[in-house]
Design an enzyme around this catalytic site. Structure first.
Site, mmCIF file in Angstrom:
data_model
loop_
_atom_site.group_PDB
_atom_site.id
_atom_site.type_symbol
_atom_site.label_atom_id
_atom_site.label_comp_id
_atom_site.label_asym_id
_atom_site.label_seq_id
_atom_site.Cartn_x
_atom_site.Cartn_y
_atom_site.Cartn_z
ATOM 1 N NE ARG A 188 82.474 58.081 10.997
ATOM 2 C CZ ARG A 188 81.802 58.236 9.870
ATOM 3 N NH1 ARG A 188 80.825 59.100 9.785
ATOM 4 N NH2 ARG A 188 82.099 57.516 8.811
ATOM 5 C CG ASN B 71 84.472 61.028 10.186
ATOM 6 O OD1 ASN B 71 84.987 60.618 11.216
ATOM 7 N ND2 ASN B 71 84.354 60.272 9.101
#
Length: 99
Positions: free
Chosen positions: A24, A42
């Protein structure tokens, strides 16, 4: 961003070993480098989900990055893109991690 240029929005989901490898964070950095806005998070299923918005050329470069590069510790097995659409103006600002 001027409204005379076409803008695209695309949703994405990245599969493989993409959690616990700073995916990320690297996605945020790459999107900012390309001038894209959007978000990444996620999922409980072990994938990374997100949306990007911006100029078509930058979106295409990000698609390639999400499909083949990712973070240094990641192993991408598949990336799916969906809900691609044109925008008159960006709907988001910045690129952030969502929880």
């Amino acid at each position: 961003m001027s409204t005379d240029r076409q803008l695209l929005a695309v949703d994405f989901e990245v599969f493989g070993h993409v959690q616990g490898v700073c995916f990320r964070m690297f996605t945020e950095k790459e999107a900012a480098r390309l001038g894209l806005v959007g978000w990444v998070k996620n999922t409980r299923g072990g994938t990374v989900l997100g949306q990007m918005q911006g100029p078509p050329d930058a979106v295409e470069r990000m698609k390639a990055w999400l499909s083949k590069v990712g973070s240094p510790g990641s192993r991408i097995t598949k990336t799916s893109f969906s809900n691609e659409r044109t925008l008159a103006a960006l709907e988001l600002s910045g690129f952030q991690t969502r929880y």
